[in-house]
Write a protein that holds these residues in place. Sequence first.
Motif, PDB file in Angstrom:
ATOM      1  N   ALA A   5       3.977  10.814   5.100  1.00  0.00           N
ATOM      2  CA  ALA A   5       3.255   9.549   5.239  1.00  0.00           C
ATOM      3  C   ALA A   5       3.150   9.135   6.698  1.00  0.00           C
ATOM      4  CB  ALA A   5       3.953   8.457   4.417  1.00  0.00           C
ATOM      5  N   TRP A  16      -0.326   8.721   8.611  1.00  0.00           N
ATOM      6  CA  TRP A  16      -0.626   7.386   9.155  1.00  0.00           C
ATOM      7  C   TRP A  16      -0.954   7.488  10.633  1.00  0.00           C
ATOM      8  CZ3 TRP A  16       1.725   3.922  12.639  1.00  0.00           C
ATOM      9  CH2 TRP A  16       1.404   2.571  12.474  1.00  0.00           C
ATOM     10  N   VAL A  25       0.751   4.963  -1.892  1.00  0.00           N
ATOM     11  CA  VAL A  25       0.687   6.202  -1.111  1.00  0.00           C
ATOM     12  C   VAL A  25       1.840   7.122  -1.495  1.00  0.00           C
ATOM     13  CG1 VAL A  25       0.889   7.160   1.220  1.00  0.00           C
ATOM     14  CG2 VAL A  25      -0.526   5.137   0.829  1.00  0.00           C
ATOM     15  N   ARG A  26       3.033   6.558  -1.616  1.00  0.00           N
ATOM     16  CA  ARG A  26       4.209   7.362  -1.974  1.00  0.00           C
ATOM     17  C   ARG A  26       4.025   8.024  -3.338  1.00  0.00           C
ATOM     18  NH1 ARG A  26       8.440   7.181  -5.089  1.00  0.00           N
ATOM     19  NH2 ARG A  26       7.861   5.150  -5.958  1.00  0.00           N
ATOM     20  N   ASP A  84       0.829  -1.200   0.000  1.00  0.00           N
ATOM     21  CA  ASP A  84       0.000   0.000   0.000  1.00  0.00           C
ATOM     22  C   ASP A  84       0.867   1.256   0.000  1.00  0.00           C
ATOM     23  OD1 ASP A  84      -2.218  -1.596   0.074  1.00  0.00           O
ATOM     24  OD2 ASP A  84      -2.703  -1.217   2.189  1.00  0.00           O
ATOM     25  N   TYR A  85       1.981   1.220   0.735  1.00  0.00           N
ATOM     26  CA  TYR A  85       2.817   2.404   0.844  1.00  0.00           C
ATOM     27  C   TYR A  85       3.342   2.856  -0.515  1.00  0.00           C
ATOM     28  CZ  TYR A  85       6.626   5.579   1.728  1.00  0.00           C
ATOM     29  OH  TYR A  85       7.443   6.676   1.688  1.00  0.00           O
ATOM     30  N   PHE A 105      -6.688  12.126   4.670  1.00  0.00           N
ATOM     31  CA  PHE A 105      -5.244  11.991   4.804  1.00  0.00           C
ATOM     32  C   PHE A 105      -4.543  13.278   4.377  1.00  0.00           C
ATOM     33  CE2 PHE A 105      -1.038  11.013   3.208  1.00  0.00           C
ATOM     34  CZ  PHE A 105      -0.498  10.230   4.221  1.00  0.00           C
ATOM     35  N   PRO A 154      -8.503   9.279   1.307  1.00  0.00           N
ATOM     36  CA  PRO A 154      -7.454  10.130   0.714  1.00  0.00           C
ATOM     37  C   PRO A 154      -7.632  11.599   1.068  1.00  0.00           C
ATOM     38  CG  PRO A 154      -8.201   8.523  -0.882  1.00  0.00           C
ATOM     39  CD  PRO A 154      -9.118   8.400   0.307  1.00  0.00           C
ATOM     40  N   THR A 160       1.211   8.672  -4.806  1.00  0.00           N
ATOM     41  CA  THR A 160       0.126   9.640  -4.689  1.00  0.00           C
ATOM     42  C   THR A 160       0.638  10.942  -4.082  1.00  0.00           C
ATOM     43  OG1 THR A 160      -1.495   7.853  -4.396  1.00  0.00           O
ATOM     44  CG2 THR A 160      -2.174  10.068  -3.726  1.00  0.00           C
ATOM     45  N   TRP A 206      -4.718   1.318   4.754  1.00  0.00           N
ATOM     46  CA  TRP A 206      -3.353   1.643   5.162  1.00  0.00           C
ATOM     47  C   TRP A 206      -3.304   2.596   6.351  1.00  0.00           C
ATOM     48  CZ3 TRP A 206      -0.526   6.327   4.882  1.00  0.00           C
ATOM     49  CH2 TRP A 206       0.858   6.192   5.088  1.00  0.00           C
ATOM     50  N   PHE A 228      -6.353   3.634   0.966  1.00  0.00           N
ATOM     51  CA  PHE A 228      -5.969   4.566   2.021  1.00  0.00           C
ATOM     52  C   PHE A 228      -6.645   4.206   3.335  1.00  0.00           C
ATOM     53  CE2 PHE A 228      -3.843   7.254  -0.969  1.00  0.00           C
ATOM     54  CZ  PHE A 228      -3.058   8.121  -0.216  1.00  0.00           C
TER      55      PHE A 228
END
Length: 295
Positions: A285, A289, A26-27, A22-23, A72, A69, A29, A64, A61
């Motif tokens: 992140a 998180w 995320v990275r 998942d990261y 976050f 999103p 994104t 994770w 998201f």
Amino acid sequence: MLNVVQLDQHAVPIRLRDAADDYEVVRRTLAFISDHWRRQPSVEEMAEHVGLSAGHLHHLFRRWAGLTPKDFLQAITLDAARRLLRDEATVLDTAYEVGYSGPGRLHDLFVTHEAMSPGDYKAGGAGLAMAYGFHPSPFGKALVLATDRGLAGLGFCDAGGEPTALADMTGRWPRASFREDPRLTSPYAERIFDPGAWAGGRPLRVVLIGTDFEVRVWETLLRIPMGRATTYSSIASHIGKPGAARAVGAAVGRNPVSFVVPCHRVIGRSGALTGYHWGLTRKQAMLGWEAGKTS
């Protein structure tokens, strides 16, 4: 020459492998947002950039970080960072004690620590034996280093960055001996990155290896609870060196046990996230998180 090999994935809990997968999304994104934040891209645009549907990105998201999103992104804005600094003058006055029962500790790692003597550090780690291993984590690959006294190092990298991360960490103690032993370091990774394992009755043992000044700064970082933040100048004042904010910043940057000793929770007085040794995207992140875990 130290050889870097990947941990046997079958030895890693599925939840950490999923979080690591998942990261990467995320990275990517976050990188897209950093490039296009001025026009405030929609979730649909973000999803298209990473090759997912908006619904899939939403669920990823949530899985994770526990946040959508949109939530976050709101958690890592300048305004959110400024909110983290509210009452920051009192954050460092709260003693960090294993087993502390306050509600703010429900999400903490519960760390117990000791510092090696300045002589050990000045000797470059001579006589110190460390095991190391690379493990999946919610923030990319984690490099874990451990001694017989506890966790001594934690760094991060993206795929392909293992040799650089290893050289970075081992170079801090050039006269120590290092052996690859991911089965020994795996329990540390599980304990660190699984919030279900965070409990006062099972403290995480950490060994701090640095100068007297650095150790004082790192011990102060341990007082910052999850979901809060402080500034370099506040840390400097707290350790009795009010004019040493720049030196504090350098010590924060040299923190060898990142995330556990939460240097990512130190931000600029304006609320700017500023730099991070393992990359500003990773710092964003981590803060997002943690916002999900404490919300």
